[in-house]
Design an enzyme around this catalytic site. Sequence first.
Site, PDB file in Angstrom:
ATOM      1  N   ARG A  30       0.842  -1.195   0.000  1.00 54.50           N
ATOM      2  CA  ARG A  30       0.000   0.000   0.000  1.00 54.50           C
ATOM      3  C   ARG A  30       0.875   1.242   0.000  1.00 54.50           C
ATOM      4  NH1 ARG A  30      -4.775  -1.776   4.329  1.00 54.50           N
ATOM      5  NH2 ARG A  30      -5.304  -3.725   3.259  1.00 54.50           N
ATOM      6  N   ARG A  78       2.405   1.155  10.264  1.00 56.56           N
ATOM      7  CA  ARG A  78       1.889   1.557   8.952  1.00 56.56           C
ATOM      8  C   ARG A  78       3.016   1.427   7.931  1.00 56.56           C
ATOM      9  NH1 ARG A  78      -2.848   4.194   8.110  1.00 56.56           N
ATOM     10  NH2 ARG A  78      -2.980   4.687  10.320  1.00 56.56           N
ATOM     11  N   GLU A 103      -6.150  -1.035  15.594  1.00 59.94           N
ATOM     12  CA  GLU A 103      -6.830  -2.009  14.731  1.00 59.94           C
ATOM     13  C   GLU A 103      -5.880  -3.128  14.302  1.00 59.94           C
ATOM     14  OE1 GLU A 103      -8.154  -2.493  10.150  1.00 59.94           O
ATOM     15  OE2 GLU A 103      -8.113  -0.441  10.943  1.00 59.94           O
ATOM     16  N   SER A 115     -10.219  -6.128  10.392  1.00 64.81           N
ATOM     17  CA  SER A 115     -11.437  -5.454   9.960  1.00 64.81           C
ATOM     18  C   SER A 115     -12.254  -6.452   9.169  1.00 64.81           C
ATOM     19  CB  SER A 115     -11.087  -4.235   9.096  1.00 64.81           C
ATOM     20  OG  SER A 115     -12.235  -3.463   8.821  1.00 64.81           O
ATOM     21  N   ARG A 147       1.008  -6.467  12.757  1.00 71.04           N
ATOM     22  CA  ARG A 147       0.386  -5.862  13.949  1.00 71.04           C
ATOM     23  C   ARG A 147       0.229  -6.893  15.062  1.00 71.04           C
ATOM     24  NH1 ARG A 147      -3.531  -0.758  12.567  1.00 71.04           N
ATOM     25  NH2 ARG A 147      -2.040   0.290  11.196  1.00 71.04           N
TER      26      ARG A 147
END
Length: 433
Positions: free
Chosen positions: A269, A284, A356, A359, A398
């Site tokens: 990403r 991130r 988070e 999801s 994560r």
Amino acid sequence: MYDIKWIRENAEAFDTGLKRRGLEPLSSSLLALDDTRRSAIAKAQSAQERRNALSKEIGKAMGAKDVALADSLKAEVASLKELQPALEAQEKAAVEVLNEQLAAIPNLPHDDVPEGADEHGNVVKSVHGEAPEKTGGRLFGFNQLKEHYELGEALGQMDFETAAKLSGSRFVVLSQRLARLNRAIGQFMLDTHTEEHGYTEVNPPLMVRDDAMFGTAQLPKFREDQFRAGEDHWLIPTAEVPLTNLVRESILSEEELPRRYTALTPCFRSEAGSAGRDTRGMLRQHQFEKVELVSITAPEKSREEHERMLACAEAVLKKLDLHYRVMTLCTGDMGFASQKTYDIEVWLPGQKTYREISSCSVCGDFQARRMNARYRAGEGGSPRFVHTLNGSGTAVGRALIAVMENYQNADGSITVPDALVPYMRGVTRIEKA
């Protein structure tokens, strides 16, 4: 993606759903575009029908030896033939404009999704466990809690500086037992979902074409968030893209549903728009690994499947004995393709906050329409669009952060959670080499 016929028949409900998303009503403008499309189609069809009728009249005139009439009719046919490409171009342009507008509209939220403008409107659905530093658990008597990057750098097994030399910012080099722990987490999650939760393991391509990215709604709206790979491919931002597109342009039988897929893949990403956010550590990254869950279901089963998928994602965190909470995202914080989303937020004691880690979203037929993915209900039934769901089961990087921070010791070492010890070949503690 929407069916314009449904919008025409449910204009008020459509605009109400958009309002809950914080958007202005669009039904009037879309129906005006559809009227233009319909008119263009009608003109093209009318011209073709007139040509067909004239051909018959020419035959009659020729049979009657009325040369003048035949020549007049032939001239009209020639004129219509010359006009036909322009009419077809008008029709094509009208269809493209309408589809472009429809493709840019987010999915409508379910009625039970809480309303809100941003993450502050999210609602706690459930909480599992308590923060260990608050309960006298494994961190009792140890107050100087560190963040994952402090721990990793002190161990000499997490190197951001070298990664920056190789690739720039938002990359990391893991080595030694931290690299092994990262691999162990991914394998543990994949085994859990395939052996206990009934998901089929897939090893998909990491590069996909435009139509696959369009199918899951990364394109065209989120083009800037993606990494281009040559002229014809994109690096996948998540395995959701290839896994969901496994059923594109197909008609399944009802007996084949549900289909449940999982994959452990690298994800890529660009993190466009996140400048200045989470610049320290692994939270991130441009490249990370994730175990993805995808379900393809009949419409009547998708809400039930959503709860099941959430439970599967929670199961891996429970096995790792991590404290987390489940949030129901509000209308202003949901993803573009989602009808309803649950976020799982794991507790990070080094940061003293929730972040988070998963999801899980139900998308209804939103993606299926873009992919033309359907199923046939019963013998001789008409094809219907499937419903699609996707979720993280979970993000590996994560999860590594969460394990490091929740299992850190006063001397900077990391205790390996019991569930991961078999994947670590019996290693129970990660220390500086």
